[in-house]
Design a protein around this motif. Sequence first.
Motif: not given
Length: 314
Positions: A1, A215, A219, A232
């Motif tokens: 990640m 997040v 993304a 994800l």
Amino acid sequence: MSRMATALPLARYRLEFTVETALRLPAYSGSALRGAFGHALRSAACMTRQKSCDACPLLATCPYATIFESRLTGEHALQKFTQVPHPYIIEPPQWGERDYAPGEMLSFHLVLAGRALDQAALVFWAFARAFQRGVGRGDGTAQLLRVVHLGEQETVVLDGPGGHIDDHDTTIAPPPDCAAESLTLQFDTPLRLQANGRRATAEEYTPRRLLTTLVRRVALMNEFHGAGPLALDFSGLAAQAEVIRSEKKLHWRDWTRYSSRQDRKMDLGGVIGAWKLSGDLAPFVPFLHLGQWLHVGKEASFGLGGYRLLHAMP
């Protein structure tokens, strides 16, 4: 990640100008700088001279549209976002209205992400052109002196508005490998979070809302301006964010700006100060690290939601 989330090319620059005619910047100049940049960029890049980009046949390949009018076309699996993030973040001078006299130095920071770095020469030229035309109240002018890359070391990459951009590293160091159980975000510019399309209330400034917003921004930036979508588990990350604890030393800072596009004043206040997060932060550390360049929340492109990561509450 961690490796995936930090793969997005990123660079922070300091643009330095010499003031030529008296120049006044408002208390928060990010919006004014963005507007001047947008006008100059469109003037330089637009080939069709149409009033709107919507029906332009060159929309898919136009650098102005890519950088300044980033947009979603068609359906998208991630529906909880209102617009594609822009691949630049203007970090204006320190808060406070200021007058610059001829001969003084004016500088601010600019972050470029992903494909915007391929257009860095055009971006810097547009800022130079914007200041030649006039910026701020009274349309004060300034000459671009140099652009400095703020990497591990400060390096001059452009000397004057018409020079060649020297090669430089556009990768940032990954976050340290540490099992951080607490981190503090020190917000230096107002953070504005949304809840169901409206401004979030004080009670809605939760770790879950902050982390999922961050997040989502990382993304989307990777997808539209980087190497492509990240693999994800958004639902899983949201569930993990739900149990993060927080301690806040935040206060509201009011700020208004006039929107020429909407012909009205807009209230763009937000919270500044320290926000400590505690718990299992490992899944979020890569995103929190990147957020120091990308910012978080509404109006990030002109510098709102800017923070630094600390390991202790100030």
